[in-house]
Scaffold this motif. Structure first.
Motif, PDB file in Angstrom:
ATOM      1  N   MET A  17      29.481  61.130  -8.130  1.00  0.00           N
ATOM      2  CA  MET A  17      30.805  60.537  -8.110  1.00  0.00           C
ATOM      3  C   MET A  17      31.598  61.147  -6.954  1.00  0.00           C
ATOM      4  O   MET A  17      31.714  62.358  -6.854  1.00  0.00           O
ATOM      5  CB  MET A  17      31.499  60.787  -9.445  1.00  0.00           C
ATOM      6  CG  MET A  17      32.929  60.341  -9.466  1.00  0.00           C
ATOM      7  SD  MET A  17      33.722  60.805 -11.014  1.00  0.00           S
ATOM      8  CE  MET A  17      34.302  59.230 -11.510  1.00  0.00           C
ATOM      9  N   ALA A  18      32.137  60.326  -6.100  1.00  0.00           N
ATOM     10  CA  ALA A  18      32.935  60.798  -4.965  1.00  0.00           C
ATOM     11  C   ALA A  18      34.363  61.071  -5.421  1.00  0.00           C
ATOM     12  O   ALA A  18      34.900  60.375  -6.287  1.00  0.00           O
ATOM     13  CB  ALA A  18      32.920  59.755  -3.860  1.00  0.00           C
ATOM     14  N   LEU A  19      34.954  62.100  -4.845  1.00  0.00           N
ATOM     15  CA  LEU A  19      36.342  62.436  -5.149  1.00  0.00           C
ATOM     16  C   LEU A  19      37.243  61.814  -4.104  1.00  0.00           C
ATOM     17  O   LEU A  19      36.931  61.817  -2.922  1.00  0.00           O
ATOM     18  CB  LEU A  19      36.535  63.945  -5.179  1.00  0.00           C
ATOM     19  CG  LEU A  19      35.729  64.698  -6.237  1.00  0.00           C
ATOM     20  CD1 LEU A  19      35.939  66.193  -6.091  1.00  0.00           C
ATOM     21  CD2 LEU A  19      36.140  64.248  -7.630  1.00  0.00           C
ATOM     22  N   GLY A  20      38.368  61.320  -4.524  1.00  0.00           N
ATOM     23  CA  GLY A  20      39.318  60.713  -3.602  1.00  0.00           C
ATOM     24  C   GLY A  20      40.400  61.692  -3.198  1.00  0.00           C
ATOM     25  O   GLY A  20      40.454  62.825  -3.660  1.00  0.00           O
ATOM     26  N   LYS A  21      41.282  61.250  -2.327  1.00  0.00           N
ATOM     27  CA  LYS A  21      42.396  62.054  -1.853  1.00  0.00           C
ATOM     28  C   LYS A  21      43.687  61.288  -2.043  1.00  0.00           C
ATOM     29  O   LYS A  21      43.711  60.066  -1.954  1.00  0.00           O
ATOM     30  CB  LYS A  21      42.246  62.372  -0.363  1.00  0.00           C
ATOM     31  CG  LYS A  21      41.137  63.302  -0.025  1.00  0.00           C
ATOM     32  CD  LYS A  21      41.142  63.591   1.470  1.00  0.00           C
ATOM     33  CE  LYS A  21      40.008  64.517   1.836  1.00  0.00           C
ATOM     34  NZ  LYS A  21      40.022  64.834   3.259  1.00  0.00           N
ATOM     35  N   ILE A  22      44.722  62.016  -2.301  1.00  0.00           N
ATOM     36  CA  ILE A  22      46.062  61.444  -2.305  1.00  0.00           C
ATOM     37  C   ILE A  22      46.768  62.040  -1.100  1.00  0.00           C
ATOM     38  O   ILE A  22      46.853  63.263  -0.966  1.00  0.00           O
ATOM     39  CB  ILE A  22      46.826  61.787  -3.595  1.00  0.00           C
ATOM     40  CG1 ILE A  22      46.125  61.185  -4.813  1.00  0.00           C
ATOM     41  CG2 ILE A  22      48.266  61.315  -3.497  1.00  0.00           C
ATOM     42  CD1 ILE A  22      46.748  61.579  -6.125  1.00  0.00           C
ATOM     43  N   LYS A  23      47.260  61.200  -0.230  1.00  0.00           N
ATOM     44  CA  LYS A  23      47.983  61.661   0.953  1.00  0.00           C
ATOM     45  C   LYS A  23      49.411  61.153   0.857  1.00  0.00           C
ATOM     46  O   LYS A  23      49.632  59.964   0.680  1.00  0.00           O
ATOM     47  CB  LYS A  23      47.323  61.165   2.234  1.00  0.00           C
ATOM     48  CG  LYS A  23      45.961  61.764   2.484  1.00  0.00           C
ATOM     49  CD  LYS A  23      45.423  61.321   3.824  1.00  0.00           C
ATOM     50  CE  LYS A  23      44.089  61.994   4.101  1.00  0.00           C
ATOM     51  NZ  LYS A  23      43.598  61.671   5.443  1.00  0.00           N
ATOM     52  N   ALA A  24      50.345  62.071   0.954  1.00  0.00           N
ATOM     53  CA  ALA A  24      51.757  61.694   0.870  1.00  0.00           C
ATOM     54  C   ALA A  24      52.592  62.694   1.637  1.00  0.00           C
ATOM     55  O   ALA A  24      52.303  63.885   1.639  1.00  0.00           O
ATOM     56  CB  ALA A  24      52.202  61.656  -0.585  1.00  0.00           C
ATOM     57  N   ASP A  25      53.604  62.206   2.307  1.00  0.00           N
ATOM     58  CA  ASP A  25      54.535  63.074   3.015  1.00  0.00           C
ATOM     59  C   ASP A  25      55.772  63.379   2.179  1.00  0.00           C
ATOM     60  O   ASP A  25      56.479  64.339   2.427  1.00  0.00           O
ATOM     61  CB  ASP A  25      54.971  62.437   4.340  1.00  0.00           C
ATOM     62  CG  ASP A  25      53.823  62.346   5.326  1.00  0.00           C
ATOM     63  OD1 ASP A  25      52.945  63.222   5.290  1.00  0.00           O
ATOM     64  OD2 ASP A  25      53.802  61.387   6.126  1.00  0.00           O
ATOM     65  N   THR A  26      56.018  62.555   1.167  1.00  0.00           N
ATOM     66  CA  THR A  26      57.194  62.721   0.327  1.00  0.00           C
ATOM     67  C   THR A  26      56.829  62.451  -1.127  1.00  0.00           C
ATOM     68  O   THR A  26      56.066  61.543  -1.422  1.00  0.00           O
ATOM     69  CB  THR A  26      58.309  61.724   0.752  1.00  0.00           C
ATOM     70  OG1 THR A  26      58.594  61.901   2.126  1.00  0.00           O
ATOM     71  CG2 THR A  26      59.574  61.938  -0.055  1.00  0.00           C
ATOM     72  N   LEU A  27      57.381  63.268  -2.019  1.00  0.00           N
ATOM     73  CA  LEU A  27      57.281  63.017  -3.453  1.00  0.00           C
ATOM     74  C   LEU A  27      58.647  62.510  -3.899  1.00  0.00           C
ATOM     75  O   LEU A  27      59.678  63.081  -3.537  1.00  0.00           O
ATOM     76  CB  LEU A  27      56.939  64.299  -4.207  1.00  0.00           C
ATOM     77  CG  LEU A  27      55.620  64.969  -3.852  1.00  0.00           C
ATOM     78  CD1 LEU A  27      55.499  66.298  -4.588  1.00  0.00           C
ATOM     79  CD2 LEU A  27      54.453  64.069  -4.194  1.00  0.00           C
ATOM     80  N   GLU A  28      58.659  61.463  -4.681  1.00  0.00           N
ATOM     81  CA  GLU A  28      59.926  60.894  -5.114  1.00  0.00           C
ATOM     82  C   GLU A  28      59.957  60.751  -6.631  1.00  0.00           C
ATOM     83  O   GLU A  28      59.000  60.304  -7.244  1.00  0.00           O
ATOM     84  CB  GLU A  28      60.139  59.533  -4.467  1.00  0.00           C
ATOM     85  CG  GLU A  28      61.500  58.949  -4.741  1.00  0.00           C
ATOM     86  CD  GLU A  28      61.755  57.666  -3.962  1.00  0.00           C
ATOM     87  OE1 GLU A  28      62.381  56.763  -4.530  1.00  0.00           O
ATOM     88  OE2 GLU A  28      61.321  57.588  -2.802  1.00  0.00           O
ATOM     89  N   HIS A  29      61.065  61.170  -7.219  1.00  0.00           N
ATOM     90  CA  HIS A  29      61.298  61.043  -8.653  1.00  0.00           C
ATOM     91  C   HIS A  29      62.291  59.908  -8.859  1.00  0.00           C
ATOM     92  O   HIS A  29      63.201  59.713  -8.042  1.00  0.00           O
ATOM     93  CB  HIS A  29      61.860  62.366  -9.208  1.00  0.00           C
ATOM     94  CG  HIS A  29      61.970  62.384 -10.691  1.00  0.00           C
ATOM     95  ND1 HIS A  29      63.063  61.919 -11.358  1.00  0.00           N
ATOM     96  CD2 HIS A  29      61.112  62.822 -11.639  1.00  0.00           C
ATOM     97  CE1 HIS A  29      62.892  62.056 -12.654  1.00  0.00           C
ATOM     98  NE2 HIS A  29      61.709  62.611 -12.847  1.00  0.00           N
ATOM     99  N   SER A  30      62.172  59.189  -9.966  1.00  0.00           N
ATOM    100  CA  SER A  30      63.029  58.018 -10.192  1.00  0.00           C
ATOM    101  C   SER A  30      64.513  58.356 -10.291  1.00  0.00           C
ATOM    102  O   SER A  30      65.355  57.549  -9.917  1.00  0.00           O
ATOM    103  CB  SER A  30      62.587  57.269 -11.445  1.00  0.00           C
ATOM    104  OG  SER A  30      62.694  58.109 -12.572  1.00  0.00           O
ATOM    105  N   THR A  31      64.851  59.566 -10.769  1.00  0.00           N
ATOM    106  CA  THR A  31      66.270  59.918 -10.900  1.00  0.00           C
ATOM    107  C   THR A  31      66.650  61.223 -10.201  1.00  0.00           C
ATOM    108  O   THR A  31      67.820  61.490 -10.015  1.00  0.00           O
ATOM    109  CB  THR A  31      66.659  60.050 -12.388  1.00  0.00           C
ATOM    110  OG1 THR A  31      65.866  61.080 -12.984  1.00  0.00           O
ATOM    111  CG2 THR A  31      66.471  58.743 -13.121  1.00  0.00           C
ATOM    112  N   ALA A  32      65.672  62.036  -9.803  1.00  0.00           N
ATOM    113  CA  ALA A  32      65.990  63.359  -9.255  1.00  0.00           C
ATOM    114  C   ALA A  32      65.882  63.442  -7.744  1.00  0.00           C
ATOM    115  O   ALA A  32      66.002  64.514  -7.174  1.00  0.00           O
ATOM    116  CB  ALA A  32      65.091  64.409  -9.896  1.00  0.00           C
ATOM    117  N   GLY A  33      65.640  62.349  -7.068  1.00  0.00           N
ATOM    118  CA  GLY A  33      65.565  62.379  -5.611  1.00  0.00           C
ATOM    119  C   GLY A  33      64.152  62.587  -5.115  1.00  0.00           C
ATOM    120  O   GLY A  33      63.177  62.412  -5.841  1.00  0.00           O
TER     121      GLY A  33
END
Length: 134
Positions: A1-17
């Motif tokens: 089973m191959a593992l994937g990656k999550i790439k993100a420059d920003t994390l965003e919360h629905s109410t906390a910014g």
């Protein structure tokens, strides 16, 4: 089973910014521990810890599950506390770093009274380390 990656420059919360991920990667503690340092020493709780060694009175080593990339490139802070009346007249210096290695750190707890300096175990010890992991 191959593992994937999550790439993100920003994390965003629905109410906390939102938060730039560089703060998560570079600003998060890579090791922390709450230690019962008296009697038989033990972690109360910890993150990225592999071992805890009692080298003698006021002399403990903490081991890391994931090593740091360089021994001289991480920042360690700590504090100690004792609520017993036996230490109310002493001045306790939180931690003196005896040895920094990529996989562990050796810590000393010094105390002082009028004319005397020594090492002591403390029932409440806390350590936090920031730096880059290998």
């Amino acid at each position: 089973m191959a593992l994937g990656k999550i790439k993100a420059d920003t994390l965003e919360h629905s109410t906390a910014g939102s938060l730039d991920t560089k703060f998560v990667v570079n600003g998060s503690a890579k090791f922390w521990a709450s230690i019962n340092g008296s009697g038989t020493i033990a972690y109360r709780d910890s993150f990225n810890s592999s071992s805890l060694t009692d080298n003698g009175s006021g002399d403990h080593s903490v081991g890391f599950s994931s090593s740091f990339n360089a021994a001289s490139n991480y920042s360690l802070t700590g504090n100690t506390a004792d609520t017993s009346s036996a230490t109310t007249s002493t001045i306790v210096q939180p931690y003196t770093v005896a040895t920094l290695l990529t996989g562990s750190a050796r810590l000393n707890i010094k105390y002082g009274t009028a004319g005397a300096v020594g090492y002591t175990d403390m029932p409440y010890e806390s350590v936090t380390i920031h730096g880059d992991l290998a």
